[in-house]
Design a protein around this motif. Structure first.
Motif, PDB file in Angstrom:
ATOM      1  N   LYS A 202      14.999  85.815  34.588  1.00 20.00           N
ATOM      2  CA  LYS A 202      15.929  87.654  34.589  1.00 20.00           C
ATOM      3  C   LYS A 202      16.426  88.216  34.974  1.00 20.00           C
ATOM      4  O   LYS A 202      16.805  86.976  36.251  1.00 20.00           O
ATOM      5  CB  LYS A 202      14.330  88.383  35.118  1.00 20.00           C
ATOM      6  N   ASP A 203      18.035  88.505  34.451  1.00 20.07           N
ATOM      7  CA  ASP A 203      19.093  89.230  35.039  1.00 20.07           C
ATOM      8  C   ASP A 203      19.137  89.992  35.575  1.00 20.07           C
ATOM      9  O   ASP A 203      17.883  90.764  35.730  1.00 20.07           O
ATOM     10  CB  ASP A 203      19.847  88.661  33.828  1.00 20.07           C
ATOM     11  N   PRO A 204      19.723  90.562  36.973  1.00 17.31           N
ATOM     12  CA  PRO A 204      19.998  91.795  37.302  1.00 17.31           C
ATOM     13  C   PRO A 204      20.437  92.917  37.161  1.00 17.31           C
ATOM     14  O   PRO A 204      19.279  93.609  37.101  1.00 17.31           O
ATOM     15  CB  PRO A 204      21.275  91.341  37.993  1.00 17.31           C
ATOM     16  N   ALA A 205      20.836  92.922  35.671  1.00 18.33           N
ATOM     17  CA  ALA A 205      20.243  94.092  34.886  1.00 18.33           C
ATOM     18  C   ALA A 205      18.791  94.634  34.413  1.00 18.33           C
ATOM     19  O   ALA A 205      18.354  95.688  34.696  1.00 18.33           O
ATOM     20  CB  ALA A 205      20.953  93.913  33.629  1.00 18.33           C
ATOM     21  N   GLU A 206      17.857  93.301  33.861  1.00 24.52           N
ATOM     22  CA  GLU A 206      16.253  93.331  33.707  1.00 24.52           C
ATOM     23  C   GLU A 206      16.110  94.104  35.561  1.00 24.52           C
ATOM     24  O   GLU A 206      14.687  94.524  34.734  1.00 24.52           O
ATOM     25  CB  GLU A 206      15.959  92.325  33.203  1.00 24.52           C
ATOM     26  N   ILE A 207      15.880  92.950  36.125  1.00 23.95           N
ATOM     27  CA  ILE A 207      14.882  93.300  37.437  1.00 23.95           C
ATOM     28  C   ILE A 207      15.420  94.879  37.983  1.00 23.95           C
ATOM     29  O   ILE A 207      14.533  95.813  38.004  1.00 23.95           O
ATOM     30  CB  ILE A 207      15.311  92.763  38.180  1.00 23.95           C
ATOM     31  N   GLU A 208      16.716  94.949  37.565  1.00 27.82           N
ATOM     32  CA  GLU A 208      17.014  96.810  38.093  1.00 27.82           C
ATOM     33  C   GLU A 208      16.037  97.485  37.070  1.00 27.82           C
ATOM     34  O   GLU A 208      15.695  98.614  36.964  1.00 27.82           O
ATOM     35  CB  GLU A 208      18.368  97.068  37.609  1.00 27.82           C
ATOM     36  N   VAL A 209      16.608  97.391  35.266  1.00 31.79           N
ATOM     37  CA  VAL A 209      15.566  98.352  35.231  1.00 31.79           C
ATOM     38  C   VAL A 209      13.993  98.520  34.828  1.00 31.79           C
ATOM     39  O   VAL A 209      13.830  99.415  35.500  1.00 31.79           O
ATOM     40  CB  VAL A 209      15.923  97.795  33.222  1.00 31.79           C
ATOM     41  N   PHE A 210      13.623  96.943  35.120  1.00 33.81           N
ATOM     42  CA  PHE A 210      12.255  97.254  36.372  1.00 33.81           C
ATOM     43  C   PHE A 210      11.860  97.958  37.245  1.00 33.81           C
ATOM     44  O   PHE A 210      10.961  98.970  37.261  1.00 33.81           O
ATOM     45  CB  PHE A 210      11.759  95.815  36.080  1.00 33.81           C
ATOM     46  N   ASN A 211      12.831  98.030  38.317  1.00 34.25           N
ATOM     47  CA  ASN A 211      12.367  99.116  39.165  1.00 34.25           C
ATOM     48  C   ASN A 211      12.559 100.027  39.565  1.00 34.25           C
ATOM     49  O   ASN A 211      12.294 100.912  39.761  1.00 34.25           O
ATOM     50  CB  ASN A 211      13.834  98.437  40.244  1.00 34.25           C
ATOM     51  N   GLN A 212      13.667 100.659  38.577  1.00 34.16           N
ATOM     52  CA  GLN A 212      13.966 102.233  37.923  1.00 34.16           C
ATOM     53  C   GLN A 212      13.021 102.324  36.840  1.00 34.16           C
ATOM     54  O   GLN A 212      11.892 103.231  38.025  1.00 34.16           O
ATOM     55  CB  GLN A 212      14.815 102.077  36.786  1.00 34.16           C
ATOM     56  N   ASN A 213      11.852 101.364  36.743  1.00 40.45           N
ATOM     57  CA  ASN A 213      10.459 102.162  35.872  1.00 40.45           C
ATOM     58  C   ASN A 213       9.552 102.057  36.529  1.00 40.45           C
ATOM     59  O   ASN A 213       8.123 102.372  36.087  1.00 40.45           O
ATOM     60  CB  ASN A 213      10.178 100.901  34.485  1.00 40.45           C
ATOM     61  N   ALA A 214       9.759 101.828  37.955  1.00 42.82           N
ATOM     62  CA  ALA A 214       8.891 101.292  39.130  1.00 42.82           C
ATOM     63  C   ALA A 214       7.575 102.952  38.765  1.00 42.82           C
ATOM     64  O   ALA A 214       6.460 102.330  38.515  1.00 42.82           O
ATOM     65  CB  ALA A 214       8.456 101.231  40.468  1.00 42.82           C
ATOM     66  N   ARG A 215       8.189 103.627  39.431  1.00 42.71           N
ATOM     67  CA  ARG A 215       7.490 105.283  39.825  1.00 42.71           C
ATOM     68  C   ARG A 215       6.197 105.609  38.692  1.00 42.71           C
ATOM     69  O   ARG A 215       5.055 105.795  38.929  1.00 42.71           O
ATOM     70  CB  ARG A 215       7.960 106.134  39.568  1.00 42.71           C
ATOM     71  N   GLN A 216       6.159 104.846  37.637  1.00 44.86           N
ATOM     72  CA  GLN A 216       5.783 105.111  35.954  1.00 44.86           C
ATOM     73  C   GLN A 216       4.564 103.939  35.855  1.00 44.86           C
ATOM     74  O   GLN A 216       3.773 104.147  34.920  1.00 44.86           O
ATOM     75  CB  GLN A 216       6.632 105.319  34.607  1.00 44.86           C
ATOM     76  N   PHE A 217       4.239 102.925  36.663  1.00 43.55           N
ATOM     77  CA  PHE A 217       3.463 101.755  36.414  1.00 43.55           C
ATOM     78  C   PHE A 217       1.708 102.698  36.334  1.00 43.55           C
ATOM     79  O   PHE A 217       1.457 103.675  37.102  1.00 43.55           O
ATOM     80  CB  PHE A 217       3.271 100.865  37.876  1.00 43.55           C
ATOM     81  N   GLY A 218       1.727 102.648  35.474  1.00 47.57           N
ATOM     82  CA  GLY A 218       0.240 102.548  35.354  1.00 47.57           C
ATOM     83  C   GLY A 218       0.063 104.498  35.230  1.00 47.57           C
ATOM     84  O   GLY A 218      -1.143 104.953  35.041  1.00 47.57           O
ATOM     85  N   LEU A 219       1.408 105.104  34.084  1.00 49.37           N
ATOM     86  CA  LEU A 219       0.630 106.616  33.749  1.00 49.37           C
ATOM     87  C   LEU A 219       1.754 106.481  32.936  1.00 49.37           C
ATOM     88  O   LEU A 219       1.659 107.292  32.301  1.00 49.37           O
ATOM     89  CB  LEU A 219       1.850 106.901  34.779  1.00 49.37           C
TER      90      LEU A 219
END
Length: 431
Positions: free
Chosen positions: A228-245
């Motif tokens: 995973k590159d830094p950009a992919e990690i940042e996008v993943f983190n940005q979507n963290a609050r939507q986990f399970g919703l």
């Protein structure tokens, strides 16, 4: 780095300037500066540190200042420039230190004891530094989640990815058979989500977490084993609050679970916030590694500025969950308020144990009849406007602000500095 919670990096870690023990000493120096050294020794008190500092011709005071100012990458360059040691000299130093075996009966017995306790089947551990690494690992790899919760799902201290620190602690607890009510791996929705992103099996990640109880070394392991590159990690983190919703069914499940854990509190809007709330509620703690204490400007408790914040820090102190904050005698603002209240830091902690809610504390204040409204007003004005009065304090405030946000030239008081520190310390929580 808090070395009461994790060990420093291995002596064999060469990530800073390619020098044995330097990454380890860096972690200890930072812990020394933060007063979180625990049972470890730094600088002149440590045999290995003394060897490294002598080899580099750097004092422990100089090094402690450097680690405060520089990150690892910049520190690497600074060390090489300061020491003027050649590559061949560094290699010779490394080979010598890595090969030293215990020379006295005391150290030979110490190695035998550590092997018997932590690795009775290992026959390859023979040197002093291997003995140190084994002791670090043995003291920290296990975690008991029947006594404390795992870290916040928002925590990004490992590989810069949300949830990994929490999953690592559950992985270690699962290996030690001490997960309590928590679930690890495929039994946990969040873990499945994280492992899928990492493209790692639960077993593989667990072994990495057990082998690497230091956050920085586990970060290196994770980044080495994922693509995973830094950009992919940042996008993943940005979507963290939507986990399970994502779906209506998911949102309904969340609403039902929230109502079960915290009836009526609709301000908790996602699974990560609910996990944080549930962790603290389950263990009866205020965890200031998860959220900041209340604003120093808060006057909701008895009309007294900073009192709500002091309460949060006192409650956190009693549960060893103060995080990076300072309480009582270690905090100038706390000292000022405690003197005003006429109570010691420890006695205030004891009072908070007896009065578990804000309403209880207000009643306690009313019965104490501590101060008049005029005295409270004068106190509030004085403490709110506290600012540097010495050159050392001015330098401290300026350096701290520059480190947090160099654009904030408006910060002049310690109260405003605290607010800025809270914002920056928990900015990932607010993405």
């Amino acid at each position: 780095m808090n070395l009461t919670k994790q060990p420093p990096r291995r002596p064999s870690n060469l990530s800073i300037a390619g020098i044995v023990g330097l990454a380890r000493m860096t972690d200890k120096a930072r812990a020394f500066n933060n007063e979180t050294l625990g049972e470890y020794l730094y600088g002149g008190e440590s045999g290995l540190d003394r060897k490294i500092l002598d080899f580099l011709s750097i004092s422990d005071e100089q090094f402690a200042e450097a680690v405060e100012e520089y990150d690892d990458h910049t520190l690497d360059t600074w060390v090489i420039e300061q020491s003027t040691r050649t590559i061949s000299e560094i290699e010779e130093f490394n080979q010598r230190e890595l090969s030293i075996e215990p020379q006295t009966e005391e150290y030979r017995q110490r190695l035998k004891d550590r092997l018997a306790k932590y690795a009775p089947d290992r026959t390859d551990i023979k040197t002093v530094l291997q003995s140190v690494e084994l002791d670090d690992w043995g003291n920290f790899w296990q975690l008991d989640l029947t006594k404390q919760p795992p870290r916040s799902p928002y925590n990004r201290n490992i590989a810069g990815i949300f949830g990994i620190a929490r999953m690592a602690e559950k992985a270690r607890a699962a290996r030690a058979d001490k997960t309590g009510e928590y679930k690890y791996g495929q039994d946990s929705g969040l873990d499945r989500y994280l492992l899928d992103f990492l493209n790692l099996s639960a077993e593989s990640f667990q072994q990495g977490a057990v082998d690497n109880p230091n956050d920085l070394e586990l970060s290196d392991w994770v980044l080495l084993n994922i693509e995973k590159d830094p950009a992919e990690i940042e996008v993943f983190n940005q979507n963290a609050r939507q986990f399970g919703l994502k779906t209506e069914k998911h949102r309904d499940n969340f609403a039902k679970r929230r109502e079960m854990i915290t009836p009526g509190q609709t301000n908790i809007g996602n699974w990560l916030d609910l996990m944080d709330y549930d962790d603290q509620k389950s263990f009866g703690i205020v965890d200031l590694a998860r959220r900041p204490p209340r604003s120093p400007y808060d006057t909701n408790i008895g009309g007294i500025t900073h009192l709500a914040r002091l309460i949060d820090k006192a409650r956190a102190t009693s549960k060893d969950s103060l995080g990076e904050y300072w309480y009582g005698e270690d905090s100038g603002i706390d000292r000022k308020l405690l003197v005003f209240l006429g109570i010691s830091a420890q006695n205030f902690v004891d009072v908070m144990k007896s009065y578990p809610t804000d309403a209880d504390v207000i009643n306690w204040l009313n019965t104490k009849n501590i101060k008049t409204k005029t005295e409270i007003k004068d106190h509030n004005e004085e403490i709110t406007n506290m600012a540097p009065t010495t050159e050392g304090q001015r330098i401290f405030l300026e350096k701290t602000v520059n480190k947090l946000d160099s654009r904030r030239t408006d910060i002049e008081t310690f109260f405003d500095l605290m607010v800025l520190e809270d914002e920056k310390s928990f900015e990932y929580w607010n993405v």
